[in-house]
Design an enzyme around this catalytic site. Structure first.
Site, PDB file in Angstrom:
ATOM      1  N   ARG A 109      -3.621 104.253 154.486  1.00 38.34           N
ATOM      2  CA  ARG A 109      -2.886 105.275 153.627  1.00 38.34           C
ATOM      3  C   ARG A 109      -2.429 104.751 152.235  1.00 38.34           C
ATOM      4  O   ARG A 109      -2.089 105.005 151.506  1.00 38.34           O
ATOM      5  CB  ARG A 109      -1.673 105.780 154.173  1.00 38.34           C
ATOM      6  CG  ARG A 109      -2.708 106.557 155.717  1.00 38.34           C
ATOM      7  CD  ARG A 109      -2.371 107.365 157.059  1.00 38.34           C
ATOM      8  NE  ARG A 109      -2.741 108.420 157.901  1.00 38.34           N
ATOM      9  CZ  ARG A 109      -2.126 108.945 158.238  1.00 38.34           C
ATOM     10  NH1 ARG A 109      -0.988 108.872 158.682  1.00 38.34           N
ATOM     11  NH2 ARG A 109      -3.371 109.541 159.694  1.00 38.34           N
ATOM     12  N   CYS A 162      -7.568 114.293 152.169  1.00 40.45           N
ATOM     13  CA  CYS A 162      -6.453 114.008 152.263  1.00 40.45           C
ATOM     14  C   CYS A 162      -6.591 112.888 151.036  1.00 40.45           C
ATOM     15  O   CYS A 162      -5.569 112.855 150.048  1.00 40.45           O
ATOM     16  CB  CYS A 162      -6.207 112.891 153.261  1.00 40.45           C
ATOM     17  SG  CYS A 162      -7.815 111.305 153.282  1.00 40.45           S
ATOM     18  N   LYS A 197     -11.835 110.913 166.813  1.00 38.68           N
ATOM     19  CA  LYS A 197     -10.830 110.209 165.584  1.00 38.68           C
ATOM     20  C   LYS A 197      -9.822 110.093 166.279  1.00 38.68           C
ATOM     21  O   LYS A 197      -8.634 111.321 166.183  1.00 38.68           O
ATOM     22  CB  LYS A 197     -10.779 110.318 164.285  1.00 38.68           C
ATOM     23  CG  LYS A 197      -9.880 110.030 163.247  1.00 38.68           C
ATOM     24  CD  LYS A 197     -10.171 110.109 162.327  1.00 38.68           C
ATOM     25  CE  LYS A 197      -9.390 109.900 160.510  1.00 38.68           C
ATOM     26  NZ  LYS A 197      -9.108 109.821 159.401  1.00 38.68           N
ATOM     27  N   ARG A 255      -1.111 114.393 161.441  1.00 36.90           N
ATOM     28  CA  ARG A 255      -2.508 114.551 161.835  1.00 36.90           C
ATOM     29  C   ARG A 255      -2.808 114.895 162.970  1.00 36.90           C
ATOM     30  O   ARG A 255      -4.050 115.613 163.245  1.00 36.90           O
ATOM     31  CB  ARG A 255      -3.741 113.242 161.224  1.00 36.90           C
ATOM     32  CG  ARG A 255      -2.898 113.188 159.437  1.00 36.90           C
ATOM     33  CD  ARG A 255      -4.598 112.995 158.625  1.00 36.90           C
ATOM     34  NE  ARG A 255      -4.716 111.445 157.596  1.00 36.90           N
ATOM     35  CZ  ARG A 255      -4.704 112.220 156.729  1.00 36.90           C
ATOM     36  NH1 ARG A 255      -3.621 113.628 156.796  1.00 36.90           N
ATOM     37  NH2 ARG A 255      -3.552 111.566 155.634  1.00 36.90           N
ATOM     38  N   TYR A 283     -13.330  96.233 158.079  1.00 35.62           N
ATOM     39  CA  TYR A 283     -13.016  95.083 156.055  1.00 35.62           C
ATOM     40  C   TYR A 283     -13.437  93.455 156.425  1.00 35.62           C
ATOM     41  O   TYR A 283     -12.971  92.634 155.519  1.00 35.62           O
ATOM     42  CB  TYR A 283     -11.502  95.039 156.341  1.00 35.62           C
ATOM     43  CG  TYR A 283     -11.303  96.778 156.171  1.00 35.62           C
ATOM     44  CD1 TYR A 283     -11.626  97.516 154.768  1.00 35.62           C
ATOM     45  CD2 TYR A 283     -10.953  97.454 156.888  1.00 35.62           C
ATOM     46  CE1 TYR A 283     -11.108  98.588 154.700  1.00 35.62           C
ATOM     47  CE2 TYR A 283     -10.623  98.727 157.091  1.00 35.62           C
ATOM     48  CZ  TYR A 283     -10.878  99.590 156.147  1.00 35.62           C
ATOM     49  OH  TYR A 283     -10.887 101.245 156.002  1.00 35.62           O
ATOM     50  N   LYS A 297     -13.571 105.737 166.176  1.00 39.01           N
ATOM     51  CA  LYS A 297     -12.048 105.288 165.245  1.00 39.01           C
ATOM     52  C   LYS A 297     -10.636 105.479 165.895  1.00 39.01           C
ATOM     53  O   LYS A 297     -10.425 106.865 165.747  1.00 39.01           O
ATOM     54  CB  LYS A 297     -12.218 105.918 164.356  1.00 39.01           C
ATOM     55  CG  LYS A 297     -11.468 105.443 162.665  1.00 39.01           C
ATOM     56  CD  LYS A 297     -11.409 106.352 161.917  1.00 39.01           C
ATOM     57  CE  LYS A 297     -10.614 106.588 161.012  1.00 39.01           C
ATOM     58  NZ  LYS A 297     -10.067 106.735 159.579  1.00 39.01           N
ATOM     59  N   CYS A 329     -14.323 114.209 153.454  1.00 35.15           N
ATOM     60  CA  CYS A 329     -12.680 114.600 153.364  1.00 35.15           C
ATOM     61  C   CYS A 329     -11.729 114.316 151.981  1.00 35.15           C
ATOM     62  O   CYS A 329     -12.197 114.365 151.039  1.00 35.15           O
ATOM     63  CB  CYS A 329     -11.683 113.313 153.936  1.00 35.15           C
ATOM     64  SG  CYS A 329     -10.885 114.520 154.959  1.00 35.15           S
ATOM     65  N   SER A 355      -7.823  99.981 159.459  1.00 30.50           N
ATOM     66  CA  SER A 355      -6.968  99.121 158.390  1.00 30.50           C
ATOM     67  C   SER A 355      -6.206  98.203 159.340  1.00 30.50           C
ATOM     68  O   SER A 355      -5.296  97.128 159.447  1.00 30.50           O
ATOM     69  CB  SER A 355      -6.739 100.030 157.303  1.00 30.50           C
ATOM     70  OG  SER A 355      -6.074 101.031 158.020  1.00 30.50           O
ATOM     71  N   CYS A 391      -5.767 116.280 155.304  1.00 26.79           N
ATOM     72  CA  CYS A 391      -7.148 116.638 155.327  1.00 26.79           C
ATOM     73  C   CYS A 391      -8.128 117.969 154.561  1.00 26.79           C
ATOM     74  O   CYS A 391      -9.282 118.205 155.192  1.00 26.79           O
ATOM     75  CB  CYS A 391      -8.040 116.061 156.953  1.00 26.79           C
ATOM     76  SG  CYS A 391      -7.460 113.970 156.725  1.00 26.79           S
ATOM     77  N   GLU A 443     -15.885 116.732 172.073  1.00 30.52           N
ATOM     78  CA  GLU A 443     -15.765 115.820 170.792  1.00 30.52           C
ATOM     79  C   GLU A 443     -17.778 115.920 170.186  1.00 30.52           C
ATOM     80  O   GLU A 443     -18.542 116.055 169.132  1.00 30.52           O
ATOM     81  CB  GLU A 443     -15.002 115.331 170.156  1.00 30.52           C
ATOM     82  CG  GLU A 443     -13.263 115.609 169.712  1.00 30.52           C
ATOM     83  CD  GLU A 443     -13.471 117.305 168.881  1.00 30.52           C
ATOM     84  OE1 GLU A 443     -14.752 116.996 168.457  1.00 30.52           O
ATOM     85  OE2 GLU A 443     -12.357 117.191 168.546  1.00 30.52           O
TER      86      GLU A 443
END
Ligand code: PBG
Ligand code: ZN
Length: 329
Positions: A210, A127, A200, A222, A318, A253, A125, A279, A135, A238
């Site tokens: 971010r 961004c 997404k 976005r 994470y 996501k 990507c 995140s 993006c 999709e």
């Protein structure tokens, strides 16, 4: 009915919960460390390790420090890594994303040599690389789809030359998978796989990320390219498009608030479904745990278990390293 008939059996599901041994024997959901993907944030420089304030325990690291982290994680049994670059140079197109000496290219050259047994996935990507934080290429205040997917092809080839095993386009551009597959095949990289961020959503859960990679859009948001959280059937559309365009795996996501979507994809497509515990999901658990409001360790396990129960084949999280350490205890 005679008087001698036995009474209807009193069903007691609790019998299967009586002991840990019984519970473990009948548990329907299991997952392996090989199914967890550890994200890494890579910065230029040497000997650098900076904690991300909104993501306790997660760091931006220079390439050398990232290599040490991969070595440690491999030892713990983690085999897949998702790489994000935090470059110093940014421009309108995000051209640093496809330079052969770009941050992720350099990282891959080193990691694939040092850790031949590991699986490296690179986020695809712009961004992190654009000065406006969107993006892709901006035309008339919006991201131009078709110019952006051409650049995705360039980025994919450059990462393939650096040794990447899988590319993960995350920008939600139409036709991105076909453009990337075509570019890779033409450059003789037919073995490089595509893990598409097929589904997404435009979520408020990306805030800490971010901050971690400095990619907050400088104007707008976005929602012109990421999906509306109100939509469910559109996820099928999709994922179907991406499968037809040649995706090898599809991603949902965020993860925990989108279990219906994970389940839908698992039931409708033969491709592996990857869930991204993002995140914000990590930060919420950490914050509540640091406040003493919730048990962070239990929630880590429960939140990951729920994703596998819903049908995820693999999870980007994470918590990967923490979970691997927890299993070692
Ligand atoms: C950017 C990108 C984002 C994430 C992964 N790739 C953020 C966004 O779309 O704004 C989010 C990951 C996370 O929150 O952990 N294309
Ligand atoms: Zn992006």
């Amino acid at each position: 009915m005679s008087d001698h008939d036995a009474p209807a059996p009193f069903i007691r599901p609790r019998r299967n919960r009586r002991s840990q041994a019984i519970r473990d024997m009948v548990a329907e959901t299991h997952f392996d460390l090989a199914q967890l993907i550890m994200p890494l944030f890579i910065i230029p420089g040497e000997g650098l390790r900076k904690e991300i304030p909104s993501m306790p325990g997660i760091y931006q690291r220079s390439i050398d420090e990232s290599a040490r982290e991969v070595a440690k994680c491999l030892e713990l049994g983690l085999t897949s890594y998702l790489l994000f670059g935090v470059p110093t140079y940014k421009d309108a197109e995000g051209s640093a994303a496809w330079q052969d000496d770009g941050i992720i290219q350099l990282a891959l050259q080193r990691f694939t040599k040092d850790f031949p047994e590991a699986h490296f996935i690179a986020d695809l990507c712009f961004c992190e690389y654009t000065d406006h934080g969107h993006c892709g290429v901006i035309v008339n205040d919006g991201v131009d789809n078709d110019q952006t997917i051409l650049n995705l092809g360039r980025q994919a080839i450059s990462l393939a030359q650096a040794g990447v095993h899988t590319v993960a386009p995350s920008g939600m551009m139409d036709g991105m998978v076909a453009a990337i597959r075509g570019a890779l095949d033409e450059a003789d990289f037919s073995e490089v796989a595509i893990l598409s961020y097929a589904v997404k959503y435009a979520s408020a859960l990306y805030g800490p990320f971010r901050e971690a990679v400095d990619c907050t859009p400088s104007f707008g948001d976005r929602r012109g390219y990421q999906m509306d959280p109100r939509n469910r059937s559109e996820a099928i559309l999709e994922a179907g498009l991406d499968m037809d365009e040649g995706a090898d795996m599809v991603m949902v996501k965020p993860a925990g608030m989108y279990l219906d979507i994970i389940s839908d994809l698992k039931c409708n497509f033969p491709l592996p479904v990857v869930a991204y515990q993002v995140s914000g999901e990590y930060s919420m658990i950490k914050a509540a745990s640091e406040n003493g409001w919730l048990d962070g360790q239990q929630l880590m396990v429960e939140s990951l278990t729920a994703l596998f129960r819903a049908g995820a084949d693999a999870v980007i999280t994470y918590f990967a390293r923490e979970l691997a350490e927890y299993r070692r205890q």
